[in-house]
Scaffold this motif. Sequence first.
Motif: not given
Length: 319
Positions: A58-76
């Motif tokens: 909460k006190k950090s300037q950098v926020k935790k972030t989620g990421l989804v990588v998709v190729k040809n409509i499939k999650i990789v």
Amino acid sequence: MQSAGPPEDGQVAAGRRVSTAGTQTDSMSGQTPRLSKVNLFTLFSLWMELFPPIEQQKKSQVKKTGLVVVKNIKIVGLHCSSVDLHAGQIALIKHGSRLKNCDLYFSRKPCSACLKMIVNAGVNRISYWPADPEISLQNEASNPTTTGDAKLDAKAVERLKSNSRARVCLLLQPLVCSMMQFVEETSHKCDFIQKIAKTLSGCNTDFYAECRQERIKEYESLFLISNEEMHKQILMTMGLENLCENPYFSNLRQNMKDLILLLATVAASVPTFGHFGFYCNGSQRPNEIHHQSLPQEIARHCMIQARLLAYRTGELLCE
């Protein structure tokens, strides 16, 4: 967000809700409503931000972030940032040159350094959740110096967007008719919820409803900027001035609230309930949970992720 050219089916384009036959076909199949691919990938990115352990930042300037990588409509790839690495950096380490022509869905707008590296990797499209970015812009009152740095980073991101081949955009689709009602009904009927309800048969409170309200409150604090004027300021700083006027702004926030509500509803169907091991059979004692190869928090995270996927595939897991 790119405003040039026609919007894709169902995406938020200049804040406008676009609902076409293509969107309905993508989101509906058979007799039950289904999540669109875009909304599924977006929900997965938010859920990956909550991947355990959830660090207190909460006190950090950098926020935790989620990421989804998709190729040809499939999650990789499903990733989340760590204390040492941003989500974009982790994706580059894990996938390398395989990121070429991929679509990336972030739970927060990535920082300029990550965006530059990702663009150079040859990705096709970068979509992000339109709230507080990875380099937080919400700390102005408590720390104006860091907010100044965040604004500089946001401007650098805008310059990168205008000079890159990759499309940097927002992809949010309104839920199809009856989707939320369907998710609520099936989540409440989840086998795990029903088992807990039996153990609380003498209790007058609705255990599931309480869990759901707790999750809604938690996720809104994480993924939605409660102050609308502050939200507009952040959008403008990120170069999204075209989303700050109504009805575009109100439509955007409604789409965000709907997805947060859906995520909270599904997460509440597999709650944390004391020593009630949701993936243990009845013969196992509570203290044996610690001897499982997969920690309970991670197993729970995977189960909720699977339930989200089921609302896309139509293969419900509990009925």
